[in-house]
Design a protein around this motif. Structure first.
Motif, short mmCIF file in Angstrom:
data_model
loop_
_atom_site.label_atom_id
_atom_site.label_comp_id
_atom_site.label_asym_id
_atom_site.label_seq_id
_atom_site.Cartn_x
_atom_site.Cartn_y
_atom_site.Cartn_z
N GLN A 26 -3.41 0.23 -3.39
CA GLN A 26 -2.99 -1.08 -2.90
C GLN A 26 -2.86 -2.03 -4.09
O GLN A 26 -3.55 -1.88 -5.10
CB GLN A 26 -4.00 -1.63 -1.89
CG GLN A 26 -5.40 -1.73 -2.42
CD GLN A 26 -6.44 -1.97 -1.33
OE1 GLN A 26 -6.24 -1.60 -0.17
NE2 GLN A 26 -7.55 -2.58 -1.69
N THR A 27 -1.96 -3.00 -3.97
CA THR A 27 -1.76 -3.97 -5.03
C THR A 27 -2.33 -5.33 -4.62
O THR A 27 -2.18 -5.76 -3.49
CB THR A 27 -0.26 -4.14 -5.38
OG1 THR A 27 0.47 -4.42 -4.19
CG2 THR A 27 0.29 -2.89 -6.04
N SER A 28 -2.99 -5.97 -5.58
CA SER A 28 -3.56 -7.30 -5.39
C SER A 28 -3.23 -8.16 -6.59
O SER A 28 -2.81 -7.66 -7.64
CB SER A 28 -5.08 -7.23 -5.21
OG SER A 28 -5.45 -6.45 -4.11
N SER A 29 -3.44 -9.46 -6.45
CA SER A 29 -3.33 -10.40 -7.55
C SER A 29 -4.51 -11.36 -7.49
O SER A 29 -5.22 -11.43 -6.48
CB SER A 29 -2.01 -11.19 -7.50
OG SER A 29 -0.92 -10.36 -7.80
N GLU A 30 -4.75 -12.08 -8.57
CA GLU A 30 -5.80 -13.09 -8.61
C GLU A 30 -5.18 -14.46 -8.85
O GLU A 30 -4.40 -14.63 -9.80
CB GLU A 30 -6.80 -12.78 -9.72
CG GLU A 30 -7.91 -13.82 -9.84
CD GLU A 30 -8.85 -13.55 -11.01
OE1 GLU A 30 -9.77 -14.37 -11.22
OE2 GLU A 30 -8.65 -12.54 -11.72
N VAL A 31 -5.49 -15.40 -7.97
CA VAL A 31 -5.02 -16.78 -8.09
C VAL A 31 -6.27 -17.67 -8.16
O VAL A 31 -7.19 -17.49 -7.36
CB VAL A 31 -4.16 -17.19 -6.88
CG1 VAL A 31 -3.58 -18.59 -7.07
CG2 VAL A 31 -3.05 -16.18 -6.63
N CYS A 32 -6.32 -18.61 -9.09
CA CYS A 32 -7.53 -19.43 -9.18
C CYS A 32 -7.20 -20.87 -9.58
O CYS A 32 -6.11 -21.18 -10.08
CB CYS A 32 -8.54 -18.82 -10.15
SG CYS A 32 -8.02 -18.76 -11.86
N GLY A 33 -8.18 -21.75 -9.33
CA GLY A 33 -8.05 -23.17 -9.66
C GLY A 33 -9.43 -23.82 -9.60
O GLY A 33 -10.40 -23.22 -9.13
N PHE A 90 -1.65 -10.35 -12.04
CA PHE A 90 -0.57 -10.22 -11.07
C PHE A 90 -0.29 -8.75 -10.80
O PHE A 90 -0.04 -7.97 -11.72
CB PHE A 90 0.70 -10.90 -11.59
CG PHE A 90 1.87 -10.82 -10.64
CD1 PHE A 90 1.89 -11.58 -9.48
CD2 PHE A 90 2.94 -9.97 -10.89
CE1 PHE A 90 2.95 -11.51 -8.58
CE2 PHE A 90 4.02 -9.89 -10.01
CZ PHE A 90 4.01 -10.67 -8.85
N ARG A 91 -0.36 -8.36 -9.54
CA ARG A 91 -0.03 -7.02 -9.06
C ARG A 91 -0.78 -5.92 -9.80
O ARG A 91 -0.19 -5.01 -10.38
CB ARG A 91 1.47 -6.75 -9.13
CG ARG A 91 2.25 -7.33 -7.98
CD ARG A 91 3.63 -6.71 -7.87
NE ARG A 91 3.67 -5.61 -6.90
CZ ARG A 91 4.55 -4.64 -6.89
NH1 ARG A 91 5.47 -4.57 -7.81
NH2 ARG A 91 4.52 -3.71 -5.96
N TYR A 92 -2.09 -5.97 -9.75
CA TYR A 92 -2.87 -4.86 -10.27
C TYR A 92 -3.15 -3.87 -9.13
O TYR A 92 -3.18 -4.24 -7.96
CB TYR A 92 -4.17 -5.35 -10.91
CG TYR A 92 -5.10 -6.16 -10.03
CD1 TYR A 92 -6.07 -5.54 -9.24
CD2 TYR A 92 -5.02 -7.56 -10.00
CE1 TYR A 92 -6.92 -6.28 -8.44
CE2 TYR A 92 -5.87 -8.31 -9.21
CZ TYR A 92 -6.82 -7.67 -8.43
OH TYR A 92 -7.66 -8.41 -7.64
N VAL A 93 -3.33 -2.61 -9.47
CA VAL A 93 -3.45 -1.53 -8.49
C VAL A 93 -4.90 -1.09 -8.37
O VAL A 93 -5.59 -0.92 -9.38
CB VAL A 93 -2.56 -0.33 -8.89
CG1 VAL A 93 -2.73 0.82 -7.89
CG2 VAL A 93 -1.10 -0.76 -8.97
N THR A 152 0.84 -1.20 0.00
CA THR A 152 0.00 0.00 0.00
C THR A 152 0.87 1.25 0.00
O THR A 152 2.04 1.22 0.41
CB THR A 152 -0.92 0.06 1.25
OG1 THR A 152 -0.12 0.08 2.43
CG2 THR A 152 -1.87 -1.12 1.29
N ILE A 153 0.28 2.35 -0.48
CA ILE A 153 0.94 3.65 -0.45
C ILE A 153 -0.14 4.72 -0.47
O ILE A 153 -1.22 4.51 -1.05
CB ILE A 153 1.90 3.82 -1.66
CG1 ILE A 153 2.80 5.04 -1.48
CG2 ILE A 153 1.12 3.90 -2.97
CD1 ILE A 153 3.89 5.15 -2.56
#
Length: 326
Positions: free
Chosen positions: A214-221, A199-202, A154-155
């Protein structure tokens, strides 16, 4: 609220999941207990909101003027905990640890005010105990596809060139990559075909103290067929949430217990709602709790060998906010 043991929670979730019976649940950080209640028997004074369902109290007029001031934790106490964490990192017990501390609030806002007015996709209010307004999903399930959205980094949005600085910060980049890798491994324990589509979207979040990035990513299965009848096993296999513990989990959790001078309780645990077919759940962050000394706001951040105590302390303070204007 009646607390069940870990095994009792798992059994109830498995049974009700297999029956397609909707339920609400919450599990503390240590995942040794929890509560699970049918959707048609949620106790009085318990309210929640997730994308699948919303049952929140109506907002009432705020006091005038609103008072909201946080007394941050003692810096020397934080430094002692930080040094303990660094000793574990240097020994190789952990390579990322989320260190958390409470800040005492001086406010005329109530837990209901925080929960009812917060702009957040995931909210849980237990009257007289805590209010959580989390921006971070734990796992969601739609059509047998499980997704997780680890949030790390975060920033303040008003920092010059904030997005570029956040994305290019080496410490934040490594920290985020570590958590994404941990979540990939976690989901692989219960899913097939695990991958990272984003990966690492703001994202920008508005708060009472101004916007933050803030940065997040999406992981799925993909979960195996019949996952609903094993829902308790699946969820508890993934606990605790990697973004608020660290990696590797087992040794990091041991280090957290040594470094933090209190029990986390439901803070940084998970809560969620199963509607009979799909699941929403969240990491219990952005958390205001009632204590004998009044309301406290719990916050924290990820520590690595590259971390600086003063910078991490400032980040902890910056995270003491409410996502609504007053």
């Amino acid at each position: 609220m009646h607390l069940y043991t870990r095994n009792e929670c798992i059994d109830l979730m498995n049974r009700w999941g297999g029956e397609g019976r909707p339920f609400l649940f919450a599990v503390p950080f240590d995942a040794g207990s929890g509560w699970v209640v049918p959707a048609d028997a949620v106790p009085e004074g318990v309210f929640f909101q997730v994308p699948l369902e919303s049952r929140m109290p109506d907002a009432v007029p705020l006091p005038e003027p609103v008072e909201f001031r946080a007394e941050p934790p003692d810096f020397e106490a934080y430094c002692r905990a930080f040094a303990c964490v660094q000793s574990h990192l240097m020994r190789g017990d952990s390579y990322l640890l989320n260190l958390c501390f409470p800040s005492r609030l001086e406010t005329n806002l109530s837990l209901r005010d925080f929960a009812a007015r917060a702009v957040s996709p995931y909210k849980l209010l237990v009257d007289g105990e805590f209010a959580c307004f989390s921006p971070e999903a734990f796992v969601t399930v739609r059509g047998g596809v499980m997704r997780s959205f680890p949030m790390k980094g975060t920033i303040r949005a008003d920092v010059p060139d904030a997005e570029r600085r956040l994305l290019e910060d080496e410490k934040e980049r490594r920290e985020h990559a570590t958590i994404v890798d941990l979540l990939r491994n976690d989901l692989a324990m219960v899913c097939e075909g695990v991958h990272v589509p984003r990966f690492r979207y703001v994202e920008e979040v508005e708060t009472s103290r101004g916007a933050i990035l803030q940065t997040s990513s999406e992981v799925c299965g993909c979960l195996p067929e019949g996952w609903q009848g094993r829902l308790g096993d699946v969820l508890f296999r993934l606990l605790p949430a990697g973004s608020v513990s660290g990696a590797p989990k087992e040794w990091t959790v041991r280090a957290i217990r040594e470094a933090e001078p209190y029990e986390r309780g439901f803070y940084t645990g998970v809560f969620g709602f199963f509607d009979g077919e799909s699941l929403d759940s969240a990491v219990a962050i952005r958390f205001v709790e009632a204590s004998v000394e009044g309301l406290v706001y719990r916050s924290g951040g990820g520590i690595t060998v590259l971390s600086d105590a003063e910078e991490e302390y400032r980040e902890l303070i910056d995270k003491v906010y409410v996502p609504f204007a007053f």
